[in-house]
Design a protein around this motif. Sequence first.
Motif, mmCIF file in Angstrom:
data_model
loop_
_atom_site.group_PDB
_atom_site.id
_atom_site.type_symbol
_atom_site.label_atom_id
_atom_site.label_comp_id
_atom_site.label_asym_id
_atom_site.label_seq_id
_atom_site.Cartn_x
_atom_site.Cartn_y
_atom_site.Cartn_z
ATOM 1 N N LEU A 1 7.338 -10.064 2.308
ATOM 2 C CA LEU A 1 7.981 -8.807 1.903
ATOM 3 C C LEU A 1 8.573 -8.924 0.501
ATOM 4 N N GLY A 2 9.138 -10.088 0.200
ATOM 5 C CA GLY A 2 9.641 -10.292 -1.153
ATOM 6 C C GLY A 2 8.536 -10.194 -2.185
ATOM 7 N N LEU A 3 7.375 -10.778 -1.893
ATOM 8 C CA LEU A 3 6.236 -10.689 -2.810
ATOM 9 C C LEU A 3 5.742 -9.255 -2.933
ATOM 10 N N ALA A 4 5.801 -8.497 -1.841
ATOM 11 C CA ALA A 4 5.331 -7.114 -1.868
ATOM 12 C C ALA A 4 6.153 -6.253 -2.818
ATOM 13 N N PHE A 5 7.429 -6.559 -2.963
ATOM 14 C CA PHE A 5 8.275 -5.794 -3.878
ATOM 15 C C PHE A 5 8.297 -6.395 -5.281
ATOM 16 N N ALA A 6 7.965 -7.678 -5.404
ATOM 17 C CA ALA A 6 8.049 -8.335 -6.710
ATOM 18 C C ALA A 6 6.751 -8.228 -7.503
ATOM 19 N N LEU A 7 5.599 -8.256 -6.826
ATOM 20 C CA LEU A 7 4.314 -8.243 -7.518
ATOM 21 C C LEU A 7 3.908 -6.821 -7.890
ATOM 22 N N PRO A 8 3.069 -6.659 -8.916
ATOM 23 C CA PRO A 8 2.729 -5.310 -9.388
ATOM 24 C C PRO A 8 1.769 -4.545 -8.484
ATOM 25 N N GLY A 9 0.909 -5.211 -7.727
ATOM 26 C CA GLY A 9 -0.068 -4.484 -6.930
ATOM 27 C C GLY A 9 -0.660 -5.346 -5.830
ATOM 28 N N HIS A 10 -1.511 -4.702 -4.995
ATOM 29 C CA HIS A 10 -2.047 -5.417 -3.842
ATOM 30 C C HIS A 10 -3.065 -6.479 -4.240
ATOM 31 N N ILE A 11 -3.721 -6.336 -5.380
ATOM 32 C CA ILE A 11 -4.659 -7.359 -5.820
ATOM 33 C C ILE A 11 -3.934 -8.684 -6.039
ATOM 34 N N GLU A 12 -2.786 -8.612 -6.698
ATOM 35 C CA GLU A 12 -2.004 -9.826 -6.942
ATOM 36 C C GLU A 12 -1.492 -10.422 -5.631
ATOM 37 N N PHE B 1 0.829 -1.202 0.000
ATOM 38 C CA PHE B 1 0.000 0.000 0.000
ATOM 39 C C PHE B 1 0.867 1.257 0.000
ATOM 40 N N ASP B 2 2.004 1.219 0.712
ATOM 41 C CA ASP B 2 2.931 2.360 0.676
ATOM 42 C C ASP B 2 3.473 2.565 -0.735
ATOM 43 N N ARG B 3 3.726 1.473 -1.449
ATOM 44 C CA ARG B 3 4.170 1.574 -2.846
ATOM 45 C C ARG B 3 3.109 2.236 -3.708
ATOM 46 N N GLU B 4 1.879 1.781 -3.556
ATOM 47 C CA GLU B 4 0.807 2.262 -4.433
ATOM 48 C C GLU B 4 0.420 3.710 -4.125
ATOM 49 N N PHE B 5 0.483 4.114 -2.854
ATOM 50 C CA PHE B 5 0.092 5.467 -2.475
ATOM 51 C C PHE B 5 1.246 6.460 -2.556
ATOM 52 N N GLY B 6 2.457 5.991 -2.894
ATOM 53 C CA GLY B 6 3.592 6.884 -3.080
ATOM 54 C C GLY B 6 4.380 7.184 -1.829
ATOM 55 N N PHE B 7 3.963 6.628 -0.663
ATOM 56 C CA PHE B 7 4.697 6.929 0.557
ATOM 57 C C PHE B 7 6.076 6.283 0.551
ATOM 58 N N LEU B 8 6.189 5.122 -0.078
ATOM 59 C CA LEU B 8 7.490 4.462 -0.146
ATOM 60 C C LEU B 8 8.487 5.302 -0.936
ATOM 61 N N ASP B 9 8.027 5.958 -2.008
ATOM 62 C CA ASP B 9 8.909 6.837 -2.783
ATOM 63 C C ASP B 9 9.413 8.000 -1.927
ATOM 64 N N ARG B 10 8.556 8.507 -1.046
ATOM 65 C CA ARG B 10 8.989 9.582 -0.155
ATOM 66 C C ARG B 10 10.058 9.101 0.818
ATOM 67 N N LEU B 11 9.885 7.877 1.292
ATOM 68 C CA LEU B 11 10.902 7.327 2.193
ATOM 69 C C LEU B 11 12.228 7.129 1.478
ATOM 70 N N LEU B 12 12.156 6.724 0.207
ATOM 71 C CA LEU B 12 13.384 6.443 -0.527
ATOM 72 C C LEU B 12 14.187 7.711 -0.825
ATOM 73 N N VAL B 13 13.528 8.869 -0.890
ATOM 74 C CA VAL B 13 14.256 10.127 -1.118
ATOM 75 C C VAL B 13 14.556 10.854 0.194
ATOM 76 N N ALA B 14 14.069 10.294 1.303
ATOM 77 C CA ALA B 14 14.348 10.897 2.602
ATOM 78 C C ALA B 14 15.784 10.574 3.028
ATOM 79 N N PRO B 15 16.377 11.439 3.858
ATOM 80 C CA PRO B 15 17.774 11.208 4.293
ATOM 81 C C PRO B 15 17.867 10.161 5.399
ATOM 82 N N LEU B 16 17.518 8.927 5.064
ATOM 83 C CA LEU B 16 17.590 7.843 6.038
ATOM 84 C C LEU B 16 19.032 7.354 6.171
#
Length: 286
Positions: free
Chosen positions: A179-190, A103-118
């Motif tokens: 977690l591996g499936l969450a990054f490998a599959l295209p969306g939450h339906i799958e 859901f973070d991937r689909e809503f764009g929150f994961l992209d925000r985390l990836l550009v954050a200074p973690l």
Amino acid sequence: MTVITPDLEHSQPKVSDSAVPELLQETFALTRRLFIQLVRRPSTLVAGVLQPLIWLILFGALFAKAPAGLLPGEMAYGRFLAAGVIVFTAFSGALNAGLPVMFDREFGFLDRLLVAPLRSRFSIVLASVLHITSLSLVQSLAIMGAAAALGYGWPGGAGLLLVLLTLLLLVFAVTGLSLGLAFALPGHIELIAVIFVVNLPLLFASTALAPLDFMPTWLAWLASINPLTFAIEPIRNAYAGNLGLSQVVLQAPYGNVTLGAALLALAVLAMALFLIIRPLLDRKLS
């Protein structure tokens, strides 16, 4: 003229001195966010307890009048079933670990985390592991309490430690897969489709509902290599008070499986799954 040069070695902070505290801080913040979501939408926690509780009550009542001596050790079916339901609860919760990430991937929150200074983007994964592990253990303990209230027993102090260790190993393994499936599959339906396809077949192809003696040969072979079986049988032995690592917990078609061997199999599975998904995580989080 004297030139004063700063001692750079002592004036500049070492990266390694702050790396661990910052990683812990990031992990705590991300884990706290997931628990805040859970508090705002507690249906996940409630459903994760209600579904296995219904299984425990209905199946226990359905086979309450089973003939004595039908199960190994003349065990009551409700007590036999309790270990399977406890494991199924932890397994189902861990299998859903990838949904918040998806859901973070689909809503764009994961992209925000990836550009954050973690300090480390691995804190994203670590937070998910801590969240789902805590949630699964709470749900499993609730089922254990319900089973005790129904008269199916309690494993005792040392037995409880064995139950928690077994559940932790299983949860770590299944969380890595999810977690591996969450990054490998295209969306939450799958991802939800995979969860539905995997969930019940793995349950029925294990010793959660019936011992190996009740199964046809092909199903007994599947159940004897099913990771759920390697978690269920140690927990059954914990309830029975058999805590020795050399204690035989499963008489599989390929030979006897001891308690130590079952725990080792779960530990190897957890390590293998995380090693398999590590390159995928490195690519997705880079």
